[in-house]
Enzyme design. Structure first.
Site, PDB file in Angstrom:
ATOM      1  N   LYS A   1       2.203   4.733   6.358  1.00  0.00           N
ATOM      2  CA  LYS A   1       3.133   4.990   5.250  1.00  0.00           C
ATOM      3  C   LYS A   1       2.306   5.023   3.970  1.00  0.00           C
ATOM      4  O   LYS A   1       1.878   3.993   3.466  1.00  0.00           O
ATOM      5  CB  LYS A   1       4.189   3.881   5.175  1.00  0.00           C
TER       6      LYS A   1
ATOM      7  N   GLU B   1      -5.061  -6.555   2.107  1.00  0.00           N
ATOM      8  CA  GLU B   1      -6.047  -6.331   1.042  1.00  0.00           C
ATOM      9  C   GLU B   1      -5.278  -6.171  -0.252  1.00  0.00           C
ATOM     10  O   GLU B   1      -4.622  -5.151  -0.472  1.00  0.00           O
ATOM     11  CB  GLU B   1      -6.859  -5.060   1.347  1.00  0.00           C
TER      12      GLU B   1
ATOM     13  N   CYS C   1      -8.930  -1.985  -7.238  1.00  0.00           N
ATOM     14  CA  CYS C   1      -8.772  -3.413  -6.973  1.00  0.00           C
ATOM     15  C   CYS C   1     -10.049  -4.178  -7.280  1.00  0.00           C
ATOM     16  O   CYS C   1     -10.009  -5.343  -7.629  1.00  0.00           O
ATOM     17  CB  CYS C   1      -8.358  -3.630  -5.523  1.00  0.00           C
TER      18      CYS C   1
ATOM     19  N   GLU D   1      -3.946  -8.713 -13.685  1.00  0.00           N
ATOM     20  CA  GLU D   1      -4.701  -7.551 -13.197  1.00  0.00           C
ATOM     21  C   GLU D   1      -4.187  -6.359 -14.007  1.00  0.00           C
ATOM     22  O   GLU D   1      -3.104  -5.839 -13.732  1.00  0.00           O
ATOM     23  CB  GLU D   1      -4.433  -7.354 -11.700  1.00  0.00           C
TER      24      GLU D   1
HETATM   25  P1  NAD Z   1       2.067  -1.663  -4.396  1.00  0.00           P
HETATM   26  O1  NAD Z   1       2.002  -2.988  -3.731  1.00  0.00           O
HETATM   27  O2  NAD Z   1       3.144  -1.429  -5.364  1.00  0.00           O
HETATM   28  O3  NAD Z   1       2.212  -0.508  -3.295  1.00  0.00           O
HETATM   29  C1  NAD Z   1       1.292  -0.404  -2.222  1.00  0.00           C
HETATM   30  C2  NAD Z   1       2.015   0.170  -1.033  1.00  0.00           C
HETATM   31  O4  NAD Z   1       2.975  -0.771  -0.589  1.00  0.00           O
HETATM   32  C3  NAD Z   1       2.782   1.465  -1.319  1.00  0.00           C
HETATM   33  O5  NAD Z   1       2.646   2.328  -0.218  1.00  0.00           O
HETATM   34  C4  NAD Z   1       4.208   0.979  -1.452  1.00  0.00           C
HETATM   35  O6  NAD Z   1       5.152   1.963  -1.131  1.00  0.00           O
HETATM   36  C5  NAD Z   1       4.230  -0.149  -0.439  1.00  0.00           C
HETATM   37  N1  NAD Z   1       5.237  -1.181  -0.667  1.00  0.00           N
HETATM   38  C6  NAD Z   1       5.720  -1.625  -1.839  1.00  0.00           C
HETATM   39  N2  NAD Z   1       6.643  -2.586  -1.615  1.00  0.00           N
HETATM   40  C7  NAD Z   1       6.731  -2.749  -0.274  1.00  0.00           C
HETATM   41  C8  NAD Z   1       7.499  -3.598   0.570  1.00  0.00           C
HETATM   42  N3  NAD Z   1       8.372  -4.477   0.090  1.00  0.00           N
HETATM   43  N4  NAD Z   1       7.313  -3.507   1.907  1.00  0.00           N
HETATM   44  C9  NAD Z   1       6.426  -2.645   2.424  1.00  0.00           C
HETATM   45  N5  NAD Z   1       5.692  -1.804   1.672  1.00  0.00           N
HETATM   46  C10 NAD Z   1       5.825  -1.857   0.328  1.00  0.00           C
HETATM   47  O7  NAD Z   1       0.623  -1.404  -5.009  1.00  0.00           O
HETATM   48  P2  NAD Z   1       0.110  -0.121  -5.807  1.00  0.00           P
HETATM   49  O8  NAD Z   1       0.660  -0.196  -7.181  1.00  0.00           O
HETATM   50  O9  NAD Z   1       0.326   1.104  -5.008  1.00  0.00           O
HETATM   51  O10 NAD Z   1      -1.457  -0.384  -5.808  1.00  0.00           O
HETATM   52  C11 NAD Z   1      -2.068  -1.185  -6.754  1.00  0.00           C
HETATM   53  C12 NAD Z   1      -2.343  -2.567  -6.195  1.00  0.00           C
HETATM   54  O11 NAD Z   1      -3.061  -2.456  -4.973  1.00  0.00           O
HETATM   55  C13 NAD Z   1      -3.204  -3.398  -7.101  1.00  0.00           C
HETATM   56  O12 NAD Z   1      -2.734  -4.715  -7.121  1.00  0.00           O
HETATM   57  C14 NAD Z   1      -4.560  -3.345  -6.432  1.00  0.00           C
HETATM   58  O13 NAD Z   1      -5.420  -4.404  -6.731  1.00  0.00           O
HETATM   59  C15 NAD Z   1      -4.190  -3.321  -4.998  1.00  0.00           C
HETATM   60  N6  NAD Z   1      -5.284  -2.760  -4.209  1.00  0.00           N
HETATM   61  C16 NAD Z   1      -6.001  -3.596  -3.400  1.00  0.00           C
HETATM   62  C17 NAD Z   1      -7.079  -3.085  -2.676  1.00  0.00           C
HETATM   63  C18 NAD Z   1      -7.917  -3.977  -1.792  1.00  0.00           C
HETATM   64  O14 NAD Z   1      -8.641  -3.449  -0.941  1.00  0.00           O
HETATM   65  N7  NAD Z   1      -7.867  -5.289  -1.951  1.00  0.00           N
HETATM   66  C19 NAD Z   1      -7.403  -1.737  -2.786  1.00  0.00           C
HETATM   67  C20 NAD Z   1      -6.645  -0.927  -3.624  1.00  0.00           C
HETATM   68  C21 NAD Z   1      -5.572  -1.451  -4.326  1.00  0.00           C
END
Ligand code: NAD
Length: 498
Positions: free
Chosen positions: A189, A265, A299, A394
């Site tokens: 997804k 992650e 991230c 962040e």
């Molecule tokens: P987000 O958590 O809003 O969304 C990430 C994914 O999760 C999307 O596909 C979203 O549709 C899905 N999602 C959201 N709520 C959900 C739920 N309740 N159940 C299941 N899926 C759900 O994050 P974002 O804004 O897309 O990305 C930015 C964040 O991701 C930042 O905090 C960043 O640090 C983190 N990030 C971490 C890594 C890592 O490897 N540690 C890498 C990249 C980004």
């Protein structure tokens, strides 16, 4: 199947191909009657295409297909599994121009970001193909006479993958490729903003590479419905989630509830520590790259610059000079752009709020501080303390809060004063001292005399504290996507006591 396959003019791997479908059980399904999600070019606001928002039932269908296909895939000869993943890496090379265009238009990726996301995906694909051969076990002696102990590694079954929008191709592929190479099937997804580069593009590449139907399923959709269903699905054996700590907490609970394994992650608040004996040129160059690559939407980008008071002013001024000269703009067709657009309005509003609050609390903007549409100026703020909004959150933007410290102990204390523990960097002219500081910073990845944006296919990627659970890449991800089974064979009479 309710819907016809999309008609595609020319190459199916192109920005203007027909992406308005989900990929389930080897079929492109229109998912008629579902809501549509706009895929927008953040530089121009232009809607590139729409994709369906998969329902919970669609996700269930994807899991059913994945579960069925997995058994045969697990028993497919290793070289065939490796070869499919290797072919995807080759196709990524072949479609370099098309993939770069998608990354620039859908994700607002500047050339330097495309180089690493596209190039890193290619090299990772070649490495991950070999994981098919590396999921091996061991043989051990026993305490019991005449017994043989065998430890096998088996694929877990179905791996759910939920990925974010910031480095979508790479962050989806880093889970999908190892899962498939090690004999699992996948339900992916992608993030709403990047359904093509984070999902549908991979479906097309794996389809062209000859992956059997059902082994990879891609369901674009909303996190709260499609994502929630994927994490909660009883057949989701491992959930490889990359995203925010907020969503990761919900996802983790949902996965554990049905005894799936959460590979999480999550967010970071990464320190870049500059000791007083550092080579300032090197520290400023590293700080510039680590803060502004992909507009800071990473991230592992530098969230805080923690700088010794004796070099504080000079460091901040030099970094501000570098920041001010970076070209901001639309990266499509302009390879000189370094800082592209922020992905969407809500992300921009959040980071601008952090800047505003930091200034209200006493921070001084040395350069930047304004936004024009989704283009946020590279911003350097001094006079910052660790509790100010741009430092303790962040910020995920092209924003540099610079915090002073007076000795190594205080630097470590500030660096660790966060709920996150993902990555960091430290600069010093004395490598021993830098190692000492590095050792005390509680993160999963530290880089001496560099900056935190580092990924290598064979090095463990992941965080401590609220930055997640588990590690990606190499043997670490093989561990997460395989299950250990102990079999003992009693070869002679055991002589039980009763
Ligand atoms: P987000 O958590 O809003 O969304 C990430 C994914 O999760 C999307 O596909 C979203 O549709 C899905 N999602 C959201 N709520 C959900 C739920 N309740 N159940 C299941 N899926 C759900 O994050 P974002 O804004 O897309 O990305 C930015 C964040 O991701 C930042 O905090 C960043 O640090 C983190 N990030 C971490 C890594 C890592 O490897 N540690 C890498 C990249 C980004």
């Amino acid at each position: 199947m309710s819907d016809a396959a999309p008609t595609v003019e020319g190459s199916e791997i192109a920005l203007d191909a027909d992406w308005n479908a989900a990929y389930i059980d080897g079929e492109w399904r229109r998912l008629e009657g579902r809501e549509r999600i706009d895929v927008t070019n953040p530089s121009t606001g232009e809607v590139i295409t729409q994709v369906p928002a998969a329902s919970r039932d669609d996700v269930d269908e994807a899991f059913a297909a994945a579960k069925e296909a997995q058994v045969e895939w697990e028993n497919t000869p290793l070289e065939e599994r490796a070869s499919v993943v290797r072919t995807v890496a080759k196709l990524l090379e072949e479609y370099e121009d098309e993939v770069r265009e998608i990354l620039a238009a859908e994700g607002g990726s500047a050339k330097s970001k495309q180089d690493i996301e596209w190039g890193g995906s290619v090299s990772f694909g070649y490495d991950a193909a070999q994981y098919a051969y590396r999921a091996d076990g061991r043989h051990a002696q026993s305490q019991i006479p005449g017994k043989e102990n065998i430890v096998e590694r088996k694929p877990v079954g179905v791996v759910g993958v939920i990925s974010p929008w910031n480095v979508p191709l790479k962050l989806s592929f880093r889970a999908v490729a190892p899962a498939i190479a090690t004999g699992n099937s996948v339900v992916l997804k992608p993030a709403e903003d990047t359904s093509i580069s984070g999902g549908l593009l991979l479906a097309r590449l794996f389809e062209e590479a000859g992956l059997p139907d059902g082994v990879l399923n891609v369901v674009p959709g909303e996190g709260a419905t499609a994502g929630d269903q994927a994490a909660s699905h009883p057949d989701c054996d491992v959930m490889a989630f990359t995203g925010s700590t907020r969503a990761g907490r919900i996802v983790g609970k949902n996965v554990v509830d049905h005894f799936g394994f959460p590979a999480l992650e999550l967010g970071g608040n990464n320190p870049h520590v500059v000791l007083e004996d550092a080579d300032l040129d090197a520290a400023v160059e590293a700080g510039t790259f680590g803060s502004f690559w992909n507009q800071g939407q990473v991230c592992i980008s530098i969230n805080r610059h923690i700088v010794h008071e004796s070099v504080y002013d000079e460091y901040a001024e030099r970094l501000a000079e570098r920041a001010a000269e970076l070209k901001v703009g639309n990266p499509v067709d302009d390879d000189d752009v370094v800082v592209g657009p922020i992905i969407n309005e809500s992300q921009r509003d959040q980071m601008m709020e952090y800047v505003e609050e930091t200034v209200e609390a006493g921070g001084e903007v040395l350069t930047g501080g304004e936004a024009d549409g989704l283009f946020v100026e590279p911003t350097v703020i001094t006079n910052v303390t660790n509790d100010m909004a741009a430092a303790c959150n962040e910020h995920f933007g092209p924003i540099v809060p610079v915090i002073p410290f007076s000795d190594d102990e205080e630097a470590v204390e500030i660096a660790n004063d966060t709920e996150y523990g993902l990555a960091g960097s430290v600069h010093s002219g004395d490598l021993g001292r830098a190692r000492d500081v590095s050792d005390q910073i509680d993160v999963g990845m530290m880089h001496v005399n560099d900056q935190p944006v580092n990924v290598e296919p064979h090095m463990p990627f992941g965080g401590m504290k609220e930055s997640g659970i588990g590690r990606y890449n190499g043997e670490y991800i093989i561990d997460e996507f395989t299950e250990v089974k102990w079999t003992s064979v009693q070869r002679e009479d055991r002589g039980y006591p009763f």
